[in-house]
Scaffold this motif. Structure first.
Motif, PDB file in Angstrom:
ATOM      1  N   ARG A 145      -7.405  -4.708  12.267  1.00 47.75           N
ATOM      2  CA  ARG A 145      -6.270  -4.528  11.344  1.00 47.75           C
ATOM      3  C   ARG A 145      -6.695  -4.746   9.903  1.00 47.75           C
ATOM      4  NH1 ARG A 145      -1.017  -7.705  13.651  1.00 47.75           N
ATOM      5  NH2 ARG A 145      -0.174  -7.118  11.612  1.00 47.75           N
TER       6      ARG A 145
ATOM      7  N   GLU B 220       4.666   2.143  13.537  1.00 48.49           N
ATOM      8  CA  GLU B 220       5.793   3.009  13.181  1.00 48.49           C
ATOM      9  C   GLU B 220       5.319   4.330  12.595  1.00 48.49           C
ATOM     10  OE1 GLU B 220       8.852   2.484  14.154  1.00 48.49           O
ATOM     11  OE2 GLU B 220       7.986   0.704  15.103  1.00 48.49           O
TER      12      GLU B 220
ATOM     13  N   GLY C  30      -0.022   2.294  11.006  1.00 50.29           N
ATOM     14  CA  GLY C  30       0.500   1.280  11.899  1.00 50.29           C
ATOM     15  C   GLY C  30       1.329   1.893  13.016  1.00 50.29           C
TER      16      GLY C  30
ATOM     17  N   ASP D  78      -5.484   1.803  12.835  1.00 53.96           N
ATOM     18  CA  ASP D  78      -4.114   1.958  13.319  1.00 53.96           C
ATOM     19  C   ASP D  78      -4.033   1.795  14.830  1.00 53.96           C
ATOM     20  OD1 ASP D  78      -2.709   2.998  10.754  1.00 53.96           O
ATOM     21  OD2 ASP D  78      -4.489   4.260  10.935  1.00 53.96           O
TER      22      ASP D  78
ATOM     23  N   LEU E 288       0.053  -3.876   8.387  1.00 55.97           N
ATOM     24  CA  LEU E 288       1.012  -3.400   9.381  1.00 55.97           C
ATOM     25  C   LEU E 288       0.524  -3.688  10.796  1.00 55.97           C
ATOM     26  CD1 LEU E 288       1.763   0.149   7.897  1.00 55.97           C
ATOM     27  CD2 LEU E 288       3.268  -1.858   7.802  1.00 55.97           C
TER      28      LEU E 288
END
Length: 374
Positions: free
Chosen positions: A277, A117, A115, A282, A315
């Motif tokens: 997703r 982060e 994801g 990602d 995510l």
């Protein structure tokens, strides 16, 4: 919340026709037999799709929300997508505009491994990321390696192969991946950067597993996959592989017909956001507004929202608009997409391959200035 639901936009002259079409979808996507012969009990009560809501959208347009049992999809992503829009995709005047997985199905498909982060941790990037694209096909591995090194020197966060690079005789997959991964690693070590190399996955079906392992061992920092050609199931298989542990970038090649006709297919955000997703991507690549493919501002914004929405599957992931990017448009694109984005930089960088580092640096500086308001 045990059932999952799909929202469809239907073309119908009146409510009676719209209801008949919605009920037809509920049958077609599950039991695929006439309503009169659906077995009573579990099949009729649980498996059969249910029309939960029907509302007008405008002249001859209706919105239907149909719920489905998690049992109809099982644990396979391919079957889930088959229930969402299998046979009904062959009919005219039906378009998928939303998918709500519900708790049970969402738990079966955890989505992106990294994801937004996670990719920030890998690259060290704090703002919008840039991803120059290695092209064109026909070059030898050492030329791609030189281009990649220049991209890293210029400030690339990701060095991405063009989706057209496969197993061509001038640069076979393994020779190219090995050369470029080495060049990116060496330039990272010299510059202190943490750019990731995403080779384009290619090979015959029986070669894919070995090619994935080879890319990982050669030093790839991620993998580019074309789900329109390889299937969304392969994306999920890679995303779930803890031994590979590679972020996945998906490319839209072959997916255009799914979104381009207004009365069929999927809304742009559903295909390039929600479904990507759900499969575990990602980063989702899509055609940028102002590029050569004609996506609109609204369509691109819909995709970006679906990629990053907190209530999407798994995510949040990074939208990656490609096409129409230039130093002159950097500020406008930064304002449109914000900081959680990967901008693809393509052919404009290759006017002078020997100075690609300067071209990438110019884009890096323009985006940084736009982000800081300088």
């Amino acid at each position: 919340m045990s059932r999952f639901s799909v929202t469809y936009r239907l073309r119908a002259a009146d409510r009676a026709e719209a209801l008949a079409r919605a009920e037809g979808i509920a049958l077609e996507q599950t039991v695929e037999i006439p309503r009169a012969v659906v077995p009573a009990g579990y099949v009729a009560d649980e498996i059969l799709g249910r029309v939960e809501d029907l509302s007008p959208l405008g002249p001859d347009l209706w919105q239907a929300m149909i719920s489905y049992s998690p049992d109809s999809a099982g644990a396979e992503l391919t079957q889930l997508l088959n229930v969402v829009f299998g046979n009904s995709s062959i009919q005219q005047g039906i378009r998928v505009t939303g998918i709500d997985l519900g708790d049970i199905v969402a738990a079966r498909h955890p989505g992106p491994r990294f994801g937004i982060e996670g990719l920030r941790r890998l690259t060290g990037a704090t703002g919008g990321m840039i991803a120059p694209v290695l092209k064109p096909m026909g070059l030898p591995p050492e030329d791609f390696a030189r281009l990649a090194a220049g991209c890293v020197r210029g400030g690339a966060d990701i060095v991405k192969e063009d989706h057209g690079l496969a197993g061509q005789p001038t640069a076979p997959f393994r020779a190219r991946v090995e050369a470029v991964a080495r060049a990116v690693s060496e330039e990272n070590a010299r510059s202190g950067r943490r750019a990731l190399f995403f080779p384009n996955l290619s090979g015959r079906p029986e070669e894919i597993e070995d090619n994935l392992r080879f890319a990982k061992e050669a030093g790839a920092g991620g993998i580019l996959v074309m789900p329109g050609l390889f299937g969304f199931g392969l994306v999920e298989r890679i995303a779930r592989d803890s031994a590979l542990d590679l972020p996945v970038m998906t490319h839209p090649a072959f997916l255009g017909p799914y979104v381009l006709a207004p009365d069929t297919g999927f809304d742009h955000g559903v295909l390039f956001g929600t479904i990507q997703r759900l499969a575990g991507a990602d980063i989702s690549v899509f055609p940028n507004v102002g590029g050569r493919f004609g996506f609109t501002v609204a369509e691109c914004a819909q995709i970006a929202t679906a990629c990053r929405s907190a209530d999407g599957p798994g995510l949040p992931m990074l939208p990656s608009p490609g096409g129409g990017m230039s130093v002159e448009r950097a500020a406008d694109m930064q304002a449109m997409y914000g900081k959680d984005v990967v901008f693809l930089l393509g052919g404009s960088l290759l006017k002078d391959p020997s100075r690609i580092d300067m071209a990438v640096a110019a884009m890096r500086n323009a985006l940084d200035k736009a982000q800081t308001g300088g």
